[in-house]
Design a protein around this motif. Sequence first.
Motif, PDB file in Angstrom:
ATOM      1  N   THR A  58      70.108  10.682  23.263  1.00  0.00           N
ATOM      2  CA  THR A  58      70.226   9.653  22.597  1.00  0.00           C
ATOM      3  C   THR A  58      70.170   9.632  21.314  1.00  0.00           C
ATOM      4  O   THR A  58      70.949   9.262  20.122  1.00  0.00           O
ATOM      5  CB  THR A  58      69.377   8.487  22.799  1.00  0.00           C
ATOM      6  OG1 THR A  58      69.198   8.291  24.319  1.00  0.00           O
ATOM      7  CG2 THR A  58      69.418   7.315  22.248  1.00  0.00           C
ATOM      8  N   ALA A  59      69.001  10.813  20.629  1.00  0.00           N
ATOM      9  CA  ALA A  59      69.272  11.074  19.193  1.00  0.00           C
ATOM     10  C   ALA A  59      70.065  11.892  18.710  1.00  0.00           C
ATOM     11  O   ALA A  59      70.594  11.637  17.456  1.00  0.00           O
ATOM     12  CB  ALA A  59      67.641  11.776  18.900  1.00  0.00           C
ATOM     13  N   LEU A  60      70.688  12.702  19.652  1.00  0.00           N
ATOM     14  CA  LEU A  60      71.879  13.489  18.755  1.00  0.00           C
ATOM     15  C   LEU A  60      73.141  12.456  19.023  1.00  0.00           C
ATOM     16  O   LEU A  60      74.082  12.659  18.155  1.00  0.00           O
ATOM     17  CB  LEU A  60      72.215  14.552  19.985  1.00  0.00           C
ATOM     18  CG  LEU A  60      71.286  15.862  20.054  1.00  0.00           C
ATOM     19  CD1 LEU A  60      71.434  16.674  21.098  1.00  0.00           C
ATOM     20  CD2 LEU A  60      71.375  16.610  18.835  1.00  0.00           C
ATOM     21  N   VAL A  61      73.291  11.540  19.753  1.00  0.00           N
ATOM     22  CA  VAL A  61      74.443  10.638  19.671  1.00  0.00           C
ATOM     23  C   VAL A  61      74.157  10.003  18.428  1.00  0.00           C
ATOM     24  O   VAL A  61      75.311   9.735  17.553  1.00  0.00           O
ATOM     25  CB  VAL A  61      74.338   9.636  21.043  1.00  0.00           C
ATOM     26  CG1 VAL A  61      75.383   8.629  20.986  1.00  0.00           C
ATOM     27  CG2 VAL A  61      74.730  10.651  22.078  1.00  0.00           C
ATOM     28  N   ALA A  62      73.317   9.380  18.132  1.00  0.00           N
ATOM     29  CA  ALA A  62      72.855   8.436  16.993  1.00  0.00           C
ATOM     30  C   ALA A  62      73.164   9.197  15.696  1.00  0.00           C
ATOM     31  O   ALA A  62      73.891   8.952  14.784  1.00  0.00           O
ATOM     32  CB  ALA A  62      71.337   8.209  16.881  1.00  0.00           C
ATOM     33  N   PHE A  63      72.637  10.769  15.776  1.00  0.00           N
ATOM     34  CA  PHE A  63      72.977  11.446  14.435  1.00  0.00           C
ATOM     35  C   PHE A  63      74.278  11.785  14.282  1.00  0.00           C
ATOM     36  O   PHE A  63      75.053  11.676  13.269  1.00  0.00           O
ATOM     37  CB  PHE A  63      72.016  12.935  14.748  1.00  0.00           C
ATOM     38  CG  PHE A  63      72.378  13.827  13.753  1.00  0.00           C
ATOM     39  CD1 PHE A  63      71.837  13.641  12.314  1.00  0.00           C
ATOM     40  CD2 PHE A  63      73.211  14.855  13.932  1.00  0.00           C
ATOM     41  CE1 PHE A  63      72.198  14.612  11.405  1.00  0.00           C
ATOM     42  CE2 PHE A  63      73.592  15.820  12.952  1.00  0.00           C
ATOM     43  CZ  PHE A  63      72.732  15.668  11.738  1.00  0.00           C
TER      44      PHE A  63
END
Length: 291
Positions: free
Chosen positions: A194-199
């Motif tokens: 999820t953090a990578l998708v947001a970034f």
Amino acid sequence: MQWLQLSNRVWLWVFGIVLTCISVFFFIHYYQNGLGLAYNDARSHLDIGRRVVEGLKPGLAQLGSVWLPLPHLLMVATIWNDFMWHSGLAGAIISMISFVVTGLLMYLWLAYIRVGMLGRIVALALFVTNINILYLQSTAMTELLLMATMMAGSYFMLKWHHEEKLLYVIYGGLFVMASTLIRYEGWFLLLATTALVAFHMFRKKGLRSAEGMVVLFGTLAGFGIFLWLLWNQLIFQDALYFAFGPFSAHAQQTQLEQAGILATKGNLFLSLKIYLYALAYNAGAFSALLG
């Protein structure tokens, strides 16, 4: 060389057959040596699946609260058969399929990022010759199923990262959700992904697009955790019963602490030292250093 020109589809069939033969051979090897059920947790996983279909009070409530439910639900298809239960094959067959799938996903991943054929073969060889992998794929343990779903989820998210097709986000989210219902390591994968998708979305399209994609992916991939919390609330009247109930790791550690045998608690340096010793002794010094 001509053999390098074979299509990926042909190579997938070749590697799939090889991995299947290896998987069956090692299941038979460990079964004949009486090691397929040597680990207590393997027997417990099988018994949970069996209690769902047979016992004094059969039913889904027998899935319990500590171990995540998907592996036991998958066993239900065959665990009713006495041979599949007593031999451990009801659980092992899930691990064996996961072993083959994980190997093929490794091949696809490396092919997608254009690693040469030699590199793909070496990677598969490292995976297949790992004695821990060969043993776990022959048992009713949950590690191989987790690896397969994590590999599938991250593979589709890799494809989404490069091609930005919405369908890949859906596929990736479904497999990440599956991993969160197998082992708790999948929960960390959910957070990291999820953090990578947001970034990625914030860097390419700004805050609004990042918010939308995180909501889409997070809702789908996190739905399994929601269901698990709801299950614990409905069955045990406590959404966090799996974490703090009488059979949880927290309860076990509390008992050990009261017995005075948690020597490393509160000492970060000693904890790190013991962890590194355990890593070296279990994996071997060479593997630990290589890692």
